[in-house]
Design a protein around this motif. Structure first.
Motif, short mmCIF file in Angstrom:
data_model
loop_
_atom_site.label_atom_id
_atom_site.label_comp_id
_atom_site.label_asym_id
_atom_site.label_seq_id
_atom_site.Cartn_x
_atom_site.Cartn_y
_atom_site.Cartn_z
N UNK A 108 31.23 -6.33 47.77
CA UNK A 108 30.61 -6.09 46.47
C UNK A 108 29.51 -7.08 46.13
N UNK A 109 29.62 -8.30 46.61
CA UNK A 109 28.64 -9.32 46.26
C UNK A 109 28.87 -9.93 44.89
N UNK A 110 29.91 -9.49 44.20
CA UNK A 110 30.22 -10.01 42.86
C UNK A 110 31.04 -11.29 42.98
N UNK A 111 31.08 -12.02 41.88
CA UNK A 111 31.97 -13.18 41.83
C UNK A 111 33.39 -12.65 41.74
N UNK A 112 34.35 -13.47 42.11
CA UNK A 112 35.75 -13.06 42.05
C UNK A 112 36.15 -12.72 40.62
N UNK A 113 35.70 -13.51 39.67
CA UNK A 113 36.03 -13.27 38.27
C UNK A 113 35.51 -11.92 37.79
N UNK A 114 34.26 -11.63 38.09
CA UNK A 114 33.66 -10.36 37.65
C UNK A 114 34.34 -9.17 38.34
N UNK A 115 34.57 -9.28 39.65
CA UNK A 115 35.18 -8.18 40.38
C UNK A 115 36.60 -7.92 39.88
N UNK A 116 37.36 -9.00 39.68
CA UNK A 116 38.74 -8.85 39.20
C UNK A 116 38.78 -8.23 37.81
N UNK A 117 37.88 -8.64 36.92
CA UNK A 117 37.84 -8.07 35.57
C UNK A 117 37.53 -6.58 35.63
N UNK A 118 36.61 -6.17 36.49
CA UNK A 118 36.23 -4.76 36.61
C UNK A 118 37.35 -3.91 37.20
N UNK A 133 42.51 -6.82 37.93
CA UNK A 133 43.33 -7.61 38.86
C UNK A 133 43.21 -9.07 38.46
N UNK A 134 44.30 -9.79 38.55
CA UNK A 134 44.27 -11.22 38.26
C UNK A 134 43.60 -11.96 39.42
N UNK A 135 42.66 -12.87 39.11
CA UNK A 135 41.97 -13.60 40.19
C UNK A 135 42.92 -14.32 41.15
N UNK A 136 44.02 -14.87 40.61
CA UNK A 136 44.93 -15.60 41.50
C UNK A 136 45.55 -14.67 42.55
#
Length: 109
Positions: free
Chosen positions: A20-30, A33-36
């Motif tokens: 995706x090329x997204x940050x983990x935070x942005x991808x998880x929010x979309x 899913x919890x980042x951890x």
């Protein structure tokens, strides 16, 4: 869900995230899913992909010993090398002590 199915699901998620090329935070929010969880599965899947290195499971390797029967040197000694450690066993050395010493060194290497 079986372990195999769970692993497959997370392998797909991790691959999707990485592509995706997204940050983990942005991808998880979309993806709700919890980042951890993403970090956990990413680490777990990467660790399972790595082949075990030979240094992980070093076992003693026994090498053939060639003895020259023609030698008459009564004071001859045996030299044993374990990595950077060199042992010299001279005549009269206790075989039990020498075996214990070699086992101790091999357990440390």
């Amino acid at each position: 869900m079986t372990r195999t199915e769970l692993r497959k699901t997370w392998a797909d998620r991790v691959a999707h995230f990485e592509a995706s090329g997204q940050s983990a935070t942005a991808w998880c929010a979309a993806h709700h899913i919890q980042p951890h969880q993403l970090y956990y599965w990413r680490r777990k899947l990467r660790a399972s992909e790595k082949p075990q290195t030979p240094s992980t499971f070093l076992l003693p390797q026994w090498l053939p010993l060639e003895i020259d029967e023609t030698s008459t040197d009564a004071e001859a000694s045996v030299v044993i090398r374990v990595h950077q450690i060199v042992l010299e066993a001279r005549p009269g050395c206790s075989p039990e002590w020498l075996a214990d010493l070699v086992r101790a060194l091999m357990s440390r290497c």
